[in-house]
Scaffold this active site. Structure first.
Site, PDB file in Angstrom:
ATOM      1  N   ASP A 274      82.936  73.048 154.721  1.00 37.36           N
ATOM      2  CA  ASP A 274      82.813  74.205 155.604  1.00 37.36           C
ATOM      3  C   ASP A 274      82.403  73.816 157.025  1.00 37.36           C
ATOM      4  O   ASP A 274      82.836  74.448 157.996  1.00 37.36           O
ATOM      5  CB  ASP A 274      81.797  75.207 155.041  1.00 37.36           C
ATOM      6  CG  ASP A 274      82.377  76.067 153.927  1.00 37.36           C
ATOM      7  OD1 ASP A 274      83.588  75.972 153.657  1.00 37.36           O
ATOM      8  OD2 ASP A 274      81.607  76.844 153.322  1.00 37.36           O
TER       9      ASP A 274
ATOM     10  N   ARG B 152      80.573  60.398 153.920  1.00 35.61           N
ATOM     11  CA  ARG B 152      80.174  60.100 152.538  1.00 35.61           C
ATOM     12  C   ARG B 152      79.055  61.052 152.127  1.00 35.61           C
ATOM     13  O   ARG B 152      77.985  61.084 152.733  1.00 35.61           O
ATOM     14  CB  ARG B 152      79.698  58.655 152.385  1.00 35.61           C
ATOM     15  CG  ARG B 152      79.274  58.358 150.943  1.00 35.61           C
ATOM     16  CD  ARG B 152      79.221  56.891 150.613  1.00 35.61           C
ATOM     17  NE  ARG B 152      78.159  56.170 151.312  1.00 35.61           N
ATOM     18  CZ  ARG B 152      77.850  54.900 151.056  1.00 35.61           C
ATOM     19  NH1 ARG B 152      78.543  54.217 150.151  1.00 35.61           N
ATOM     20  NH2 ARG B 152      76.885  54.304 151.733  1.00 35.61           N
TER      21      ARG B 152
ATOM     22  N   GLU C  14      82.038  51.691 141.997  1.00 31.33           N
ATOM     23  CA  GLU C  14      80.808  50.935 142.269  1.00 31.33           C
ATOM     24  C   GLU C  14      80.129  50.393 141.017  1.00 31.33           C
ATOM     25  O   GLU C  14      79.025  49.845 141.124  1.00 31.33           O
ATOM     26  CB  GLU C  14      79.816  51.819 143.024  1.00 31.33           C
ATOM     27  CG  GLU C  14      80.339  52.362 144.338  1.00 31.33           C
ATOM     28  CD  GLU C  14      79.287  53.134 145.093  1.00 31.33           C
ATOM     29  OE1 GLU C  14      78.508  52.487 145.813  1.00 31.33           O
ATOM     30  OE2 GLU C  14      79.245  54.370 144.960  1.00 31.33           O
TER      31      GLU C  14
ATOM     32  N   HIS D 266      72.984  56.789 152.056  1.00 33.53           N
ATOM     33  CA  HIS D 266      71.926  55.815 152.334  1.00 33.53           C
ATOM     34  C   HIS D 266      71.422  55.909 153.766  1.00 33.53           C
ATOM     35  O   HIS D 266      70.873  54.939 154.297  1.00 33.53           O
ATOM     36  CB  HIS D 266      72.441  54.398 152.071  1.00 33.53           C
ATOM     37  CG  HIS D 266      72.706  54.109 150.630  1.00 33.53           C
ATOM     38  ND1 HIS D 266      71.731  54.115 149.665  1.00 33.53           N
ATOM     39  CD2 HIS D 266      73.873  53.823 149.979  1.00 33.53           C
ATOM     40  CE1 HIS D 266      72.255  53.827 148.488  1.00 33.53           C
ATOM     41  NE2 HIS D 266      73.555  53.655 148.646  1.00 33.53           N
TER      42      HIS D 266
ATOM     43  N   ASP E 187      76.769  47.847 145.097  1.00 32.54           N
ATOM     44  CA  ASP E 187      76.388  48.439 143.818  1.00 32.54           C
ATOM     45  C   ASP E 187      77.166  47.827 142.664  1.00 32.54           C
ATOM     46  O   ASP E 187      76.642  47.709 141.549  1.00 32.54           O
ATOM     47  CB  ASP E 187      76.600  49.958 143.855  1.00 32.54           C
ATOM     48  CG  ASP E 187      75.444  50.675 144.537  1.00 32.54           C
ATOM     49  OD1 ASP E 187      74.307  50.542 144.060  1.00 32.54           O
ATOM     50  OD2 ASP E 187      75.681  51.364 145.533  1.00 32.54           O
TER      51      ASP E 187
END
Length: 271
Positions: free
Chosen positions: A94, A80, A159, A55, A185
């Site tokens: 990576d 996240r 969520e 977000h 959520d």
């Protein structure tokens, strides 16, 4: 030059931090995309940071810059991903994100697929590019490929109503190091959009905390309202996000404006 896994300067994973903590770990969301703001937050005294690509305006380059900016501080960065995509997970790993949070995980099967995305074959499907990657310090970490799984911690986010129903099965997936509950959520999924403190939502969050704790894994939750954060800490949450950089800036700047700028006649008449 080579660096030993677990040698001097090797920072612990969030899994290891939580396992060794004698209290709940307190964190903040970092959503601005700014490495300067991330560094300010990292030096604030909080235990962990969530660098958000779901977000917030964060891509690989800005996440990398923020990981580099906070590396000198004791706060543990958790990244996240925008979605539980195998390619995105590979890229984040990576570039040196050791701790991943994947949103919207509804089933044990989905969680198992995410675990596979963090593991090299034959245990998983992570693409091999360690010679090109910051994660291995460009092949300066001895035995990186064989020990890479130990350098990663994977957390999945509960969520939805479906995820709550499946929380025990998701928790039981080997390789899932912990769960994180997203009340915003979850409230929407339960038909209570914008009501994270609705009694049904709070009850669902506390149910998930109990289930995960009973299974012996760490559980976290997002709770920006102090009373709600205190409640979830009392319920046994192991790590809690209690604020966000952008929200702190928004409220503090509004407070300054309200303190020093008198409302106009039009504004007063609208009260």
């Amino acid at each position: 030059m080579s660096i030993r896994i677990g040698g001097p300067g090797a920072e612990p994973t969030l899994r290891e931090v939580l396992a060794g903590a004698d209290r709940a770990q307190i964190g903040v969301w970092v959503c601005s995309g700014s490495p300067v703001v991330a560094e300010i937050c990292a030096g604030s005294g909080v235990d962990w940071l969530l660098i958000d690509a779901e977000h917030a305006p964060n891509g690989l380059e800005s996440i990398l810059a923020q990981l580099q900016a906070v590396a000198a501080y004791p706060a543990t960065p958790l990244v996240r991903a925008p979605v539980g995509d195998t390619v995105i997970i590979k890229q984040l790993l990576d570039l040196g994100a050791k701790n991943l949070l994947i949103p919207m995980v509804d089933s044990a099967e989905q969680a198992a697929g995410l675990v596979a995305a963090t593991r090299y074959p034959p245990a998983g499907v992570r693409g091999v590019g360690s010679a090109l990657a910051r994660a291995s310090r460009w092949n300066r970490i001895d035995g990186y490929l064989g020990g890479a799984a130990d350098l990663v911690s994977l957390f999945v986010q509960i969520e939805t109503v479906t995820a709550v129903a499946n929380v025990a099965a998701i928790t039981a997936v080997d390789g899932v190091d912990g769960l994180f509950i997203g009340p915003s959520d979850l409230a929407a999924s339960m038909g209570h959009l914008g009501q994270q403190d609705h009694p049904d939502v709070v009850a669902a969050v506390e149910h998930c905390i109990r289930v995960v704790k009973e299974a012996g894994k760490p559980v976290g939750v997002n709770a920006f309202a102090p009373a709600t954060a205190d409640r979830y800490l009392a319920a046994g949450a192991d790590f809690v996000s209690v604020g966000a950089d952008v929200a702190l800036l928004a409220r503090a700047s509004e407070g300054l404006a309200a303190r020093y700028i008198a409302p106009s006649e039009d504004e007063r008449s609208s009260y």
